[in-house]
Design an enzyme around this catalytic site. Structure first.
Site, PDB file in Angstrom:
ATOM      1  CE  LYS A 148       0.136  -1.014   3.518  1.00  0.00           C
ATOM      2  NZ  LYS A 148       0.381  -2.767   4.564  1.00  0.00           N
TER       3      LYS A 148
ATOM      4  N   GLY B 261      -5.799  -6.704   3.250  1.00  0.00           N
ATOM      5  CA  GLY B 261      -4.930  -7.029   3.369  1.00  0.00           C
ATOM      6  C   GLY B 261      -6.268  -9.017   2.880  1.00  0.00           C
TER       7      GLY B 261
ATOM      8  CB  ILE C 218     -11.015  -7.506   3.230  1.00  0.00           C
ATOM      9  CG1 ILE C 218     -10.801  -7.752   5.182  1.00  0.00           C
ATOM     10  CG2 ILE C 218     -12.441  -7.041   2.900  1.00  0.00           C
ATOM     11  CD1 ILE C 218     -11.393  -7.140   5.834  1.00  0.00           C
TER      12      ILE C 218
ATOM     13  CG  ASP D  54      -0.401   0.321   7.482  1.00  0.00           C
ATOM     14  OD1 ASP D  54      -0.133  -0.969   6.443  1.00  0.00           O
ATOM     15  OD2 ASP D  54      -2.016  -0.033   7.808  1.00  0.00           O
TER      16      ASP D  54
ATOM     17  CE  LYS E 193      -3.638  -1.587   5.444  1.00  0.00           C
ATOM     18  NZ  LYS E 193      -3.673  -1.860   6.101  1.00  0.00           N
TER      19      LYS E 193
ATOM     20  N   GLY F 252      -1.714 -11.504   7.400  1.00  0.00           N
ATOM     21  CA  GLY F 252      -1.763 -12.492   7.839  1.00  0.00           C
ATOM     22  C   GLY F 252      -1.449 -13.320   6.195  1.00  0.00           C
TER      23      GLY F 252
END
Length: 371
Positions: free
Chosen positions: A88, A117, A119, A184, A188, A285
């Site tokens: 990102k 991630g 989603i 972060d 996004k 993850g």
């Protein structure tokens, strides 16, 4: 489709695992500085081995960071290769260079795993913006911050203790500044807004405040007054332009955002026809993130590229007014509505003014009260 992986860490290894039994996608080369041996792919430390290989048509960037990741991606595009990335920071930082270059070279570019991630947020946003006007986007976009805030609220932990627990579980980096200072999430929301509204936001006009200054005494006050603190992003377009920002926000106990536990994300858009649509799941993850990278590879196979046309540069206008909780620095008495323990509740103040004030008071903690 023959692909090359740039990086063989958490995401890169996940992509390799999820594609090794597929017939339509195969990993041909892997760029990795460690000594790794794979039965069905060549491991190299030299990027030229990848960019000069004409049999590789798609490069998957999962190195992270800005350099050399962007330099490698740019060279790959110039060589006519499609790009899929989960980075990102790279996409948000080089949006104005990447999108026109991709169009010029006629290659495909996707980055679904860069926001949310596991989603499929950006791909759903793409589908929605084709059928309706998107009015707003935002939500809980960082699992590290959500885990810390959830642990402080639900378990009564202090900030340092919650952070150490998140680090021990692998939810937070050893140096967590990018997460806890909101950077972060900032990347996004900028990327999400660009796609939702068909623009290229001037990053410097999108203010950001993180959770690194929150304390247990703050959480106690929030709980006593019926609130839960979450790090929320927000971007919306209206008659006066686009508002966009990232900041800790107090949401009512019992609200959807208040119930998001551990390191999960909850990302939302509001459409002119659909109204509110929310997406919940693992924000990070190995396999959740790699899953969306593979989904992008399947889309590339089907000829589907980026989610929105490249839009012109646009400044965010954050003159809308909110009420804030402030602790850790002296807020003007004439602009104070009430006291909450060691903190105060402000009268209505513009987002722009509050974030400018916090820049001058970096040790202060601020949290907006949700509208």
């Amino acid at each position: 489709m023959k692909i090359a992986l740039l990086g063989f860490g958490v995401v890169g290894r996940g992509v390799y695992d999820l594609t090794k039994d597929r017939e339509d996608i195969s990993v041909s080369k892997v760029l990795c500085l460690e000594d790794v041996t794979l039965p069905d792919a060549e491991v190299t430390r030299n990027f030229r081995d990848i960019v000069e290989d004409e049999t590789i048509d798609t490069v998957v960037e999962c190195m992270g960071g800005l350099h050399p990741a962007f330099d490698f991606v740019r060279e790959a595009v110039l060589a006519g290769k499609n790009i899929v990335t989960s980075n990102k920071a790279l996409v948000a930082s080089f949006y104005d260079e990447l999108l026109p270059l991709v169009k010029e070279k006629g290659v495909l570019f996707r980055c679904t795993a860069a926001v949310g991630g596991g989603i499929g947020w950006l791909s759903e946003l793409e589908r929605s913006r084709r059928a309706q006007k998107i009015l707003s986007v935002g939500g809980i976009m960082n699992g590290t911050c959500n885990y810390i805030l959830d642990s402080m609220t639900r378990l009564g932990l202090g900030y340092d203790e919650a952070l150490k627990q998140a680090q021990s579980l692998g939810y937070a980096e050893a140096k967590p500044a990018t997460d806890v200072e909101g950077i972060d999430t900032w990347h996004k929301i900028i990327l999400s807004a660009n796609i939702a509204f068909g623009v290229s936001l001037e990053k410097e006009t999108v203010p950001v405040s993180g959770i690194d200054k929150i304390a247990a005494c703050d959480v106690e006050q929030f709980t006593a007054h019926g609130y839960v603190c979450k790090l929320l992003s927000r971007a919306e377009q209206g008659e006066n332009g686009i508002r966009a920002f990232v900041q800790p926000t107090l949401v009512k106990q019992g609200s959807l955002e208040a119930a998001v536990p551990l390191n999960f994300n909850l990302i939302t858009f509001t459409g002119a026809a659909s109204d509110r649509m929310s997406f919940y799941g693992q924000g990070a993850g190995r396999y959740p993130t790699a899953y969306n990278v593979v989904q992008d590879l399947v889309d590339v196979l089907a000829g589907r590229g980026f989610y929105a046309p490249y839009g012109g540069k646009t400044e965010a206008r954050n003159d809308g007014k909110l009420t804030y909780y402030v602790r850790g620095a002296a807020w003007p008495e004439e602009e104070t509505a009430e006291c909450w323990g060691q903190g105060v509740i402000t009268k209505k103040v513009s987002v722009e003014k509050m974030h400018a004030w916090r820049k001058d008071h970096p040790d202060a903690f601020i949290a907006a009260l949700a509208e």
